[in-house]
Design a protein around this motif. Structure first.
Motif, PDB file in Angstrom:
ATOM      1  N   UNK A 191      23.354  30.070  41.178  1.00 57.26           N
ATOM      2  CA  UNK A 191      22.478  30.789  42.112  1.00 57.26           C
ATOM      3  C   UNK A 191      21.184  30.001  42.340  1.00 57.26           C
ATOM      4  N   UNK A 192      20.632  29.509  41.239  1.00 57.31           N
ATOM      5  CA  UNK A 192      19.361  28.791  41.313  1.00 57.31           C
ATOM      6  C   UNK A 192      19.505  27.513  42.161  1.00 57.31           C
ATOM      7  N   UNK A 193      20.619  26.798  41.945  1.00 57.21           N
ATOM      8  CA  UNK A 193      20.831  25.547  42.705  1.00 57.21           C
ATOM      9  C   UNK A 193      20.957  25.853  44.201  1.00 57.21           C
ATOM     10  N   UNK A 194      21.632  26.936  44.527  1.00 58.37           N
ATOM     11  CA  UNK A 194      21.807  27.310  45.932  1.00 58.37           C
ATOM     12  C   UNK A 194      20.467  27.741  46.553  1.00 58.37           C
ATOM     13  N   UNK A 195      19.716  28.510  45.783  1.00 56.49           N
ATOM     14  CA  UNK A 195      18.409  28.971  46.296  1.00 56.49           C
ATOM     15  C   UNK A 195      17.474  27.803  46.567  1.00 56.49           C
ATOM     16  N   UNK A 196      17.394  26.884  45.596  1.00 59.13           N
ATOM     17  CA  UNK A 196      16.452  25.765  45.725  1.00 59.13           C
ATOM     18  C   UNK A 196      16.891  24.778  46.806  1.00 59.13           C
ATOM     19  N   UNK A 197      18.178  24.463  46.867  1.00 54.71           N
ATOM     20  CA  UNK A 197      18.618  23.390  47.760  1.00 54.71           C
ATOM     21  C   UNK A 197      19.008  23.866  49.154  1.00 54.71           C
ATOM     22  N   UNK A 198      19.533  25.087  49.262  1.00 52.50           N
ATOM     23  CA  UNK A 198      20.072  25.519  50.561  1.00 52.50           C
ATOM     24  C   UNK A 198      19.212  26.610  51.206  1.00 52.50           C
ATOM     25  N   UNK A 199      18.978  27.699  50.460  1.00 55.08           N
ATOM     26  CA  UNK A 199      18.232  28.812  51.072  1.00 55.08           C
ATOM     27  C   UNK A 199      16.821  28.396  51.451  1.00 55.08           C
ATOM     28  N   UNK A 200      16.228  27.508  50.652  1.00 47.73           N
ATOM     29  CA  UNK A 200      14.856  27.077  50.972  1.00 47.73           C
ATOM     30  C   UNK A 200      14.844  26.352  52.317  1.00 47.73           C
TER      31      UNK A 200
END
Ligand SMILES: NC(=O)c1ccc[n+]([C@@H]2O[C@H](COP(=O)([O-])OP(=O)(O)OC[C@H]3O[C@@H](n4cnc5c(N)ncnc54)[C@H](OP(=O)(O)O)[C@@H]3O)[C@@H](O)[C@H]2O)c1
Length: 267
Positions: free
Chosen positions: A110-119
């Motif tokens: 979840x954290x990797x997706x939030x930092x790299x994609x959702x941001x």
């Protein structure tokens, strides 16, 4: 070559260290106005001072790109200071934990997706209304060769970067009619602060000195790179500047590798 970036406004997320810092300095050398954001205020202010010393106008905004609302705030401050926005470089990324599949928990994914994609989605949403007013608008996303050619470890990071590559092409299609050009850059191994952290961890694990661990880290990666050296932030920065320039006005939707030849395929 004249890149025509004088007085253009560039926002670089994660611009205080590593690749982002290299990118911010490179734009400053081209005469652009540079806004940078990152979490830790010390390095952010230090980099802002370096940019100022080059004679460029600079704005440093402390922000965590994963915080809801941070994108809108950073972009609003940038536009207020510089009266517009021409280039958005979505560079902030990485992973809190680098590990193999079995060591990863849902939260790491979840954290990797939030930092790299959702941001990136949030910064693009906030930036586009301003980019529409620019005559040379660009969005440049920093992905990774890990998103093209995964290794054995860090599947959460590789999958998130693959999503960045896909998202970049989708955004390029979406915004082409409005003249907002979108690219994605995939760096190979670039020695930055994130590597220094990994090296410190490795030295502890193997009970060896930092220098010995750094030598091991470098040797492992250099062996897999045809050009036989790790990259530096400047290697990524020069491509970013080119893509943002008027010299690259008939390019959009590109996914370009800067990796010393590490990825084995031509395409
Ligand atoms: N170095 C490589 O080998 C390599 C290879 C391929 C791709 N990349 C990609 O290149 C980009 C930069 O990597 P790097 O190696 O230069 O990393 P780095 O040296 O660790 O620098 C990361 C920068 O992003 C900022 N940052 C990190 N998390 C943030 C957050 N949540 N909100 C705001 N700012 C944040 C950091 O400042 P704070 O910590 O103060 O927030 C710092 O300025 C990343 O997207 C990475 O995935 C790197």
């Amino acid at each position: 070559m004249d890149f025509g970036l004088q007085d253009k406004t560039v926002l670089v997320t994660g611009g205080s260290k590593g690749i982002g810092k290299g990118v911010a300095l490179a734009f400053a050398r081209e005469g652009a106005r540079v806004a940078i954001c990152a979490r830790d205020e010390g390095p952010l202010e230090k980099t802002a001072l370096e940019i100022k010393t080059l004679g460029a106008k600079v704005l440093a905004v402390p922000a965590d790109v994963t915080d809801p609302g941070s994108a809108m705030r950073v972009i609003a401050e940038t536009v207020r200071r510089f009266q517009g926005l021409d280039v958005l470089v979505n560079n902030a990324g990485g992973a809190q934990k680098f590990a193999g599949f079995w060591e990863l928990e849902d939260e790491d994914w979840r954290q990797a997706y939030e930092l790299n994609v959702l941001s990136i989605a949030a910064f693009v949403r906030g930036a586009v209304p301003h980019l529409r007013k620019s005559r040379a608008a660009r969005i440049i996303n920093i992905a990774s060769t890990a998103g093209i050619q995964p290794g054995k470890s860090n599947p959460h990071y590789g999958a998130a970067k693959a999503a960045v590559i896909n998202l970049s092409k989708s955004l390029a299609n979406l915004f082409a009619p409005e003249g907002i050009l979108v690219h994605c850059i995939c760096p190979g191994p670039v020695w930055t602060d994130s590597w220094e952290r990994t090296t410190t961890r490795k030295a502890k694990e193997l009970n060896i000195s930092y220098d010995e661990a750094a030598k091991l880290e470098r040797a492992e990666d250099e062996a897999a790179i045809p050009l036989n050296r790790l990259g530096g932030p400047q290697d990524v920065a020069s491509l970013t500047v080119f893509l943002a320039s008027g010299q690259a006005s008939w390019m959009t939707g590109s996914c370009l590798r800067v990796d010393g030849g590490k990825v084995r395929s031509m395409l």
